[in-house]
Design an enzyme around this catalytic site. Sequence first.
Site, PDB file in Angstrom:
ATOM      1  N   LYS A  45     -71.570 -13.301 -64.934  1.00  0.00           N
ATOM      2  CA  LYS A  45     -73.003 -13.287 -64.649  1.00  0.00           C
ATOM      3  C   LYS A  45     -73.798 -13.919 -65.790  1.00  0.00           C
ATOM      4  CE  LYS A  45     -74.741  -9.723 -62.407  1.00  0.00           C
ATOM      5  NZ  LYS A  45     -73.526  -8.947 -62.538  1.00  0.00           N
ATOM      6  N   GLU A 318     -79.551 -14.928 -55.852  1.00  0.00           N
ATOM      7  CA  GLU A 318     -80.571 -13.886 -55.760  1.00  0.00           C
ATOM      8  C   GLU A 318     -81.843 -14.397 -56.426  1.00  0.00           C
ATOM      9  OE1 GLU A 318     -79.269 -10.065 -57.130  1.00  0.00           O
ATOM     10  OE2 GLU A 318     -77.254 -10.329 -56.273  1.00  0.00           O
ATOM     11  N   GLN A 330     -79.809 -14.500 -60.265  1.00  0.00           N
ATOM     12  CA  GLN A 330     -78.346 -14.570 -60.238  1.00  0.00           C
ATOM     13  C   GLN A 330     -77.916 -15.705 -59.317  1.00  0.00           C
ATOM     14  OE1 GLN A 330     -76.302 -10.864 -60.312  1.00  0.00           O
ATOM     15  NE2 GLN A 330     -74.592 -11.595 -59.087  1.00  0.00           N
ATOM     16  N   ARG A 332     -73.966 -17.089 -57.880  1.00  0.00           N
ATOM     17  CA  ARG A 332     -72.502 -16.986 -57.958  1.00  0.00           C
ATOM     18  C   ARG A 332     -71.911 -17.849 -56.856  1.00  0.00           C
ATOM     19  NH1 ARG A 332     -73.764 -11.842 -55.546  1.00  0.00           N
ATOM     20  NH2 ARG A 332     -73.526 -10.768 -57.531  1.00  0.00           N
ATOM     21  N   HIS A 898     -42.506 -20.266 -30.726  1.00  0.00           N
ATOM     22  CA  HIS A 898     -41.200 -19.613 -30.814  1.00  0.00           C
ATOM     23  C   HIS A 898     -41.221 -18.171 -30.315  1.00  0.00           C
ATOM     24  CE1 HIS A 898     -39.644 -23.046 -33.057  1.00  0.00           C
ATOM     25  NE2 HIS A 898     -40.807 -23.060 -33.661  1.00  0.00           N
TER      26      HIS A 898
END
Length: 939
Positions: A45, A318, A330, A332, A898
């Site tokens: 962060k 965010e 933020q 990520r 199969h």
Amino acid sequence: MQEWSRHHFDAGTAHHGGAPTSRGDTIVVDLTEVDRSHVGLVGGKGAHLGELHRVDGVDVPAGFCVTTDAYRRIIAAAPAIENEIDRLARLDPDDREAIRVGSAAVREAIEQVAVPDDLAAAITGAVARLGADGAYAVRSSATAEDLPGASFAGQQDSYLNVVGPDEVLRHVVRCWASLFTERAVTYRQRNGFDHRQVTMAVVVQRMVVPQVSGVLFTADPVSSNRRVVSVEAIAGLGEALVAGQVSPDTFKVRDGRVVERVVAPKAGDAATGPGGTGEAPFDPARQEPPVLTDDQVLALADLGRRIEAHFGSPQDIEWCLADDGFHVVQSRPITTLFPIPSTPPRPLGPGSAAQNGQSNQNRQNGQSDQAARSDQSDQASAVRANRVFISVGHQQMMTDAMRPLGLSVWQLTTPRPMAEAGSRLFVDVTELLTKASSRANLLAAMGRSDPLIADALQTVIHRPDFLPPVEEDDGPAWGLPGADRTEEVPTDPSIVTELIAQMDAALEASRQRIMTASGPARLDAILDDIADLRGRVQADPRSMPVIMAGMQATWWLNDRLEEWLGGRNAADVLTQSVDNNVSAEMGLALLDVADAIRPHAEVVAFLREVAAGTNGKDGDAGHGDSGFLDRLDDLDGGPEAKAAIQGFLDRYGMRCVGEIDITRPRWSEQPAALLPVILGNVDHFEPGAGPRRFEQGRKEAHDKAEEILARLRELPDGEAKAEETRRMIDRARAFNGYREYPKYHIVGRYFVYKQALLAEADRLVEAGVLRDREDAFFLRFEELHEAVRTHRVDEELIARRKADFRAHQALTPPRVITSDGEGITGVYRRDDRPASGLIGLPVSAGTVEGRARVIRDMADADVAPGDILVTAFTDPSWSPLFVTIGGLVTEVGGLMTHGAVVAREYGLPAVVGVQGATDRIPDGRRIRLNGTDGTIELL
């Protein structure tokens, strides 16, 4: 940038001279002085927030980071914490109570440690410099957080509105302790992260009091479409949104326009959405407008695109709106998106200079091949049309992630170019969809093999302006080579016998050529052998026509007999117990192994101990090596049991779950993986069950054929219908068994290749080039060839690929994916879904009721006669279970894959392509499986 001396505080002493480095004594650093390269110092962060300062136009609230050095000092100050962490690492991630107790003990130990005076002074001093009269956000920032492969979102704690230096310090300690929340510990252990290798920094920022807050995804989190920006917004602080306590207003932006807007009801609003969901499209006449204007949404989308471009991947951001400006708190990576396929250059041959030169250049530039291919894809995206890809794994009944060596060997083996994404393979079918006849043939083929893929392709076809207008064509249509030559094949079972003998001889010749070579010459021999394999399996003038002749006879029988006599899937019974079905024979052969073991109680008891992991030596336990076989020699009846198991391995030991990936462990390498099935056969069957099972199926097929022919003769033109039907029955029974043999032959050669490549890897380990023989699995074939030639490898490349592979294992590949990254899941367009059940593709007729056993790993199978196996997919390695179960449900599969072929061989009702079956059908629940109509009812 401001002078470092104003922001870098170390026990109250300033440091000068540029960006921080972790020297073991750094306590706090300003966010403006760190970037994404400082994850080890300030956590994920903190590193991302520091990097955001470098993006033009991005406003990040002021703050600093308490570094990981401070955390290490705290841990080192209390040896008891180290002991608790050691105990925690030994726990099973599924033992929730033990993890709850153990993690709580670590947190309590951390919170009780006295913070040294110099460390406390550095933190409170940094708060004072920012302005001790304000409120702060104190947020955890672990070193394993906000990573490209694992976000760890929500694993640790954060605190808002913390006032005063002393309270900030107290909450910093709580953040350190939150590295060991129950959820964080479980997540790390499940994902292979060492608790000792993960450390904690803490971000301290001035609180922003927003009018509006929310999250922004630069790719649609639902569809994964990279061209769509998704915005969620609420009034006030965003914590209520993250916690799921309120419904947000949502907006979708595409190509610079707000294309979708859903407004959540405000206080006092009625739930006016469809079905009373509490949401409604925006109505300008509503009293409460959305919390953001369209202009603000577009500004946010633009901000998100700039951040995405800076980080080089889609972002989960965010944000908050305060004082008429957006602040980013933020960002990520979005780790749940399936990557967009990109096609690597195919190797040109042994030691291809062009291929190896490009790989070397990528390494010199510090790029993984995946990153380099991504860059190439990005550069080309502006000039190429939209693309459509279909999953190879769904056709091959193996949707697990594959290691680079496995991907590259399969690509070398197949004639059709394949793209890579998420450690899986895809085929680009765009050109086929833009040509009329090719499109029709592709949709027809997919409709038979996987209707969900066919439906997803129809969705793309009918999407306006996604593909160019369809053109007429007379070029090659989608299909298998030899499909147009089936009428040339006489109905003669000896053709199959000859083809099998030729393949067996070719396999032995391959083994001799490859195992007698060494060094680069051995890899050259493998490349030459792969070329021979492609020609033998795919271009043989009889092999593929024989397979297609059997398939077409089966389709003819089902279609004509339903038209003439009613009823569905008549061929399912008519093709039971055919000759030369190597996958079906394998399941019966394990019944014979059980017959050899059953009379010897001491052997049975010993094998139960090995299977349970209580009598393992040198890795025998569970999926261990063959050591337990040698120990059988000392037991009463042990030599006979050993001979039976070894005989099975000599014939089938090259097989395993996920066998198209050459890197997967084979039964010959881990024979203990077979013990649960062998012991189940010992418990549930009488001696001689194998031959009886085969003869029973043969008799049922014969009786069904006689019944059908008798009924046909009573119809108008009945003799002609009966004669044509008999001819097709003979054709299906003569050729359908061979359907499984080319795959068996490919896997046999793969095992030879693997043994040879591991021998070369061992030599590289002895020379100090590789750390471990299985590191070779993370090199592509051409790179391993180069490593054998030069005795050089890129260890960082291997480490990156290991991390990529771990991340990709958690992803679910879509059946169809576009160049926008949108995964498209088809649906069954049917009206007969049971009220309390599921629907899928019927592939083996019959109805059965029984206990559902949801099994994800064959080695963990605990099934009783009559149980209905529910699993994600079954390749031939699952066939030994088919002799026990009463029915089959899979999430992946088609009419001629199969699992379906062997289910019909054994007379098992089966439904495949049932989306989410392993999650939606509870283990142990009684269900009714209708393999004729393709339905599953929960009883």
